[in-house]
Scaffold this motif. Structure first.
Motif, PDB file in Angstrom:
ATOM      1  N   GLU A  20       0.826  -1.218   0.000  1.00 51.51           N
ATOM      2  CA  GLU A  20       0.000   0.000   0.000  1.00 51.51           C
ATOM      3  C   GLU A  20       0.856   1.262   0.000  1.00 51.51           C
ATOM      4  O   GLU A  20       0.334   2.365   0.030  1.00 51.51           O
ATOM      5  N   GLY A  21       2.199   1.092   0.019  1.00 56.29           N
ATOM      6  CA  GLY A  21       3.081   2.245   0.013  1.00 56.29           C
ATOM      7  C   GLY A  21       3.433   2.774   1.393  1.00 56.29           C
ATOM      8  O   GLY A  21       3.989   3.874   1.504  1.00 56.29           O
ATOM      9  N   ALA A  22       3.136   2.019   2.437  1.00 56.82           N
ATOM     10  CA  ALA A  22       3.500   2.453   3.790  1.00 56.82           C
ATOM     11  C   ALA A  22       5.013   2.303   3.957  1.00 56.82           C
ATOM     12  O   ALA A  22       5.567   1.218   3.723  1.00 56.82           O
ATOM     13  N   GLN A  23       5.669   3.385   4.350  1.00 61.23           N
ATOM     14  CA  GLN A  23       7.134   3.372   4.496  1.00 61.23           C
ATOM     15  C   GLN A  23       7.544   2.981   5.908  1.00 61.23           C
ATOM     16  O   GLN A  23       7.004   3.474   6.885  1.00 61.23           O
ATOM     17  N   THR A  24       8.497   2.073   5.992  1.00 60.59           N
ATOM     18  CA  THR A  24       9.163   1.778   7.259  1.00 60.59           C
ATOM     19  C   THR A  24      10.666   1.934   7.040  1.00 60.59           C
ATOM     20  O   THR A  24      11.149   1.901   5.907  1.00 60.59           O
ATOM     21  N   GLU A  25      11.384   2.137   8.142  1.00 64.40           N
ATOM     22  CA  GLU A  25      12.808   2.425   8.052  1.00 64.40           C
ATOM     23  C   GLU A  25      13.612   1.471   8.922  1.00 64.40           C
ATOM     24  O   GLU A  25      13.128   1.003   9.947  1.00 64.40           O
ATOM     25  N   GLU A  26      14.846   1.216   8.476  1.00 65.41           N
ATOM     26  CA  GLU A  26      15.791   0.496   9.327  1.00 65.41           C
ATOM     27  C   GLU A  26      17.173   1.120   9.164  1.00 65.41           C
ATOM     28  O   GLU A  26      17.485   1.731   8.136  1.00 65.41           O
ATOM     29  N   SER A  27      17.981   0.971  10.198  1.00 65.13           N
ATOM     30  CA  SER A  27      19.329   1.527  10.170  1.00 65.13           C
ATOM     31  C   SER A  27      20.171   0.825   9.119  1.00 65.13           C
ATOM     32  O   SER A  27      19.931  -0.334   8.765  1.00 65.13           O
ATOM     33  N   VAL A  28      21.162   1.544   8.630  1.00 62.53           N
ATOM     34  CA  VAL A  28      22.094   0.988   7.647  1.00 62.53           C
ATOM     35  C   VAL A  28      23.414   0.705   8.354  1.00 62.53           C
ATOM     36  O   VAL A  28      24.028   1.608   8.908  1.00 62.53           O
ATOM     37  N   GLU A  29      23.815  -0.524   8.382  1.00 67.62           N
ATOM     38  CA  GLU A  29      25.116  -0.868   8.959  1.00 67.62           C
ATOM     39  C   GLU A  29      26.125  -0.993   7.823  1.00 67.62           C
ATOM     40  O   GLU A  29      25.848  -1.626   6.805  1.00 67.62           O
ATOM     41  N   ARG A  88       9.987  11.312  10.152  1.00 70.04           N
ATOM     42  CA  ARG A  88       8.984  12.057  10.919  1.00 70.04           C
ATOM     43  C   ARG A  88       8.086  12.927  10.033  1.00 70.04           C
ATOM     44  O   ARG A  88       7.307  13.733  10.548  1.00 70.04           O
ATOM     45  N   ASP A  89       8.175  12.759   8.713  1.00 71.07           N
ATOM     46  CA  ASP A  89       7.349  13.539   7.792  1.00 71.07           C
ATOM     47  C   ASP A  89       6.119  12.727   7.400  1.00 71.07           C
ATOM     48  O   ASP A  89       6.109  12.014   6.399  1.00 71.07           O
ATOM     49  N   GLY A  90       5.059  12.856   8.207  1.00 62.28           N
ATOM     50  CA  GLY A  90       3.843  12.095   7.939  1.00 62.28           C
ATOM     51  C   GLY A  90       3.212  12.469   6.615  1.00 62.28           C
ATOM     52  O   GLY A  90       2.690  11.615   5.893  1.00 62.28           O
ATOM     53  N   GLY A  91       3.259  13.756   6.265  1.00 61.11           N
ATOM     54  CA  GLY A  91       2.701  14.200   4.991  1.00 61.11           C
ATOM     55  C   GLY A  91       3.433  13.593   3.815  1.00 61.11           C
ATOM     56  O   GLY A  91       2.809  13.204   2.813  1.00 61.11           O
TER      57      GLY A  91
END
Length: 618
Positions: A92-101, A454-457
């Protein structure tokens, strides 16, 4: 102002080495650098995730161009062991993030010196890791990444060089202390003692001015800063502002500063008129405070942009229009403009590099020679373009499993996903898009871009694109490629048939992705904002969305999304698609003009030469 003697000295050094290859080789490794370039982020390689987007990419391109023209520069940034973030997108295009090692030791060389900065009374030790950028003639520019992840430091301090643009505002300010104050100290420890210009790439680096002020005061045997110190530091500093969005200028409570530096309450001698003026300017207040503790008690804030503006001999925006916008934002400060560029040899695709090497052999050393692209055989330009397009479509297939049509008109769009960039403008009327595809010819759209965590828009815009993608799937293919980075950016800007740019006027300071596209013969369809006001020759280098704005540009300029969308649709349906499908030779004329006019000018080679003449030799 710099003295005439200083200017002559800098000029002599900026023009060396030349001629004798032996002299050039030894000078390439000389510690004598005269320009220090500070940036919160610098993009050098895909495997070194010390950047988030345009600011860092510009910094990397600037350093490459400095090496190409043998400018005695050294660069400073922070090391981010967890990078920015790796982007994942749901169906659906929901973004999630993870750290880059990433393995720092594989890409960077650790330097011996250690320096320290005191935060909240704690000594924070820093080391530097070096990356060497080698120019087209073999000249080298060192880039130093500061690292606080040392066993001698408290864990909270070790984490300060963990994530780019992570943490809360206090964390961000602490990072900026390490960059500015720690950066100057590290340069001294590394032997860079003849620096004459300090270039702040955005306000994140503004605290370097405090370290320079402290050095001047100490040399005069004083604990507090006076007017003569301010004048000496101002003569050394150059500041480039990149954002016309007021929220993009860092502001921190003075209370944060007094917490970080409890022993520096009387750093400025407020009985000195120049010193008091500087404090009022930076705090954006009309009254004098007896000291920083009182300023903190009254709720004052430190504005990093005003700190940099107040202590720089030369200030510039990053396009002519952005210079106008910046002068309106900061009306009492003389602000010039040097339009951004891109590093030509980095952003030309492999197929265009081969073509230029064969037909315009001097283009790497002299980007201006790309104006000769008008004489390139059209069939050679088209062949090079098809190879770049194949590379993009193959990347799409590998990342998504989708096979796009190589014969279909392909529109590229890649930006940070945030409201004012309006990635969804082309999706304003899906029925209209279906009609355009039916009447004027098939087309497909390839998107990429990260939203700040943190940019919900911005995250909602990505979801909106995914929703449109499902709604249009039978008429128009849309793909959104996740985890946008340097490598993917290069494929996108080179591989489309058209580059789309739809920022809300006048909030695009410059933009550089369209410059990368132009180098690869990809014309732009863009709002007349940022660099495109200068780069657009209608129907020759590309096309505009809407008309040129008249009058004083300001962030409060009203937005008319419906007007902009209608202009985009009519230009696409009535001009661009008919030209592509019905008159390929004329489309190739536009492609060649994009290279010859925009590629030959909107590059960092021209940009850095302009910094030398306008800013560094000032």
């Amino acid at each position: 102002m710099a003295t005439e003697e200083n200017t002559e000295h800098v000029a002599a050094q900026l023009n060396a080495p030349d001629g004798d290859p032996g002299t050039m080789a030894s000078a390439a490794h000389s510690p004598n650098r005269f320009v220090a370039y500070f940036s919160m982020e610098i993009a050098l390689e895909n495997q070194i995730p010390t950047y988030s987007g345009g600011l860092g990419v510009l910094a990397g391109d600037t350093i490459r161009a400095a090496a190409d023209i043998r400018l005695p520069m050294v660069a400073v940034s922070l090391l981010y062991r967890k990078g920015y973030f790796r982007q994942h997108l749901s169906e659906e295009g929901a973004q999630t993030e993870e750290s880059v090692e990433w393995a720092v030791e594989k890409h960077l060389k650790e330097e011996e010196p250690r320096v320290s900065v005191t935060l909240e009374g704690r000594k924070v030790e820093l080391r530097a890791w070096c990356y060497t950028v080698k120019g087209v003639r073999g000249y080298e520019v060192p880039v130093y990444f500061l690292d606080a992840d040392l066993p001698s430091n408290d864990q909270r301090d070790r984490d300060l060089t963990g994530q780019l643009y992570g943490g809360d505002p206090y964390y961000r300010l602490s990072q900026e202390v390490l960059l500015g104050i720690g950066g100057v100290r590290m340069l001294r420890a590394l032997g860079h003692n003849e620096l004459m210009r300090y270039h702040m790439n955005e306000g994140h680096a503004a605290l370097l001015t405090l370290e320079l002020l402290g050095e001047e005061a100490n040399q005069a045997g004083r604990q507090s800063v006076k007017g003569e110190d301010i004048e000496r530091v101002r003569a050394k500093c150059v500041f480039t502002t990149h954002t016309p969005v007021p929220a993009g200028h860092d502001k921190f409570p003075v209370e944060y500063m007094t917490r970080l530096f409890p022993d520096q309450n009387r750093f400025f001698d407020v009985k000195d008129a120049s010193s008091a003026d500087l404090v009022r300017s930076v705090l954006q207040v009309e009254q004098n405070y007896p000291d920083m503790v009182e300023a903190a008690r009254r709720g004052a804030s430190v504005n990093m942009t005003y700190l940099a503006l107040s202590l720089s001999n030369y200030v510039n925006g990053v396009a002519k229009l952005h210079g106008e916008v910046s002068r309106k934002m900061f009306p009492n400060i003389p602000i010039e403009a040097i339009t951004n560029g891109v590093h030509a040899a980095t952003w030309a695709s492999p197929s265009f590099k081969d073509l230029f090497d064969r037909m315009i052999p001097s283009w790497r050393e002299d980007n201006y020679s790309l104006r000769g692209a008008l004489g390139l055989p059209p069939e050679e330009v088209w062949a090079a373009h098809l190879l770049a397009k194949h590379d993009l479509l193959e990347t799409v297939r590998k990342k998504t499993g989708l096979k796009l049509d190589p014969d279909a008109f392909t529109i590229g769009f890649a930006r940070r996903a945030t409201g004012y960039k309006r990635a969804d403008l082309i999706l304003s009327d899906l029925d209209r898009l279906r009609q355009i595809a039916k009447n004027a010819g098939p087309f497909q759209i390839v998107y990429a871009g990260k939203a700040h965590p943190r940019d919900g828009g911005g995250k909602d815009i990505i979801k909106k694109i995914f929703k449109a993608k499902k709604a249009l799937k039978k008429a128009i293919t849309i793909v959104f490629l996740d985890d946008y980075d340097l490598n993917l950016g290069g494929k996108l800007t080179a591989g489309g048939d058209l580059w789309l740019n739809t920022p809300q006027y006048p909030l695009e300071a410059s933009g550089t992705s369209g410059m990368k596209a132009a180098l690869n013969g990809v014309p732009s369809l863009s709002i007349l904002d940022g660099w495109w006001v200068e780069g657009n020759i209608e129907g020759v280098t590309g096309w505009s969305i809407g008309e040129a704005h008249r009058g004083d540009p300001g962030p409060e300029t009203p937005v008319d999304n419906a007007y902009d969308a209608e202009s985009l649709y009519s230009k696409l349906e009535g001009v661009i698609l008919p030209l592509y499908y019905g008159s390929r030779e004329r489309y190739l004329d536009v492609m060649r003009h994009a290279i010859a006019i925009n590629g030959s000018f909107f590059n960092t080679q021209r940009m850095v030469q302009q910094y030398i003449t306008d800013a560094y030799l000032r």
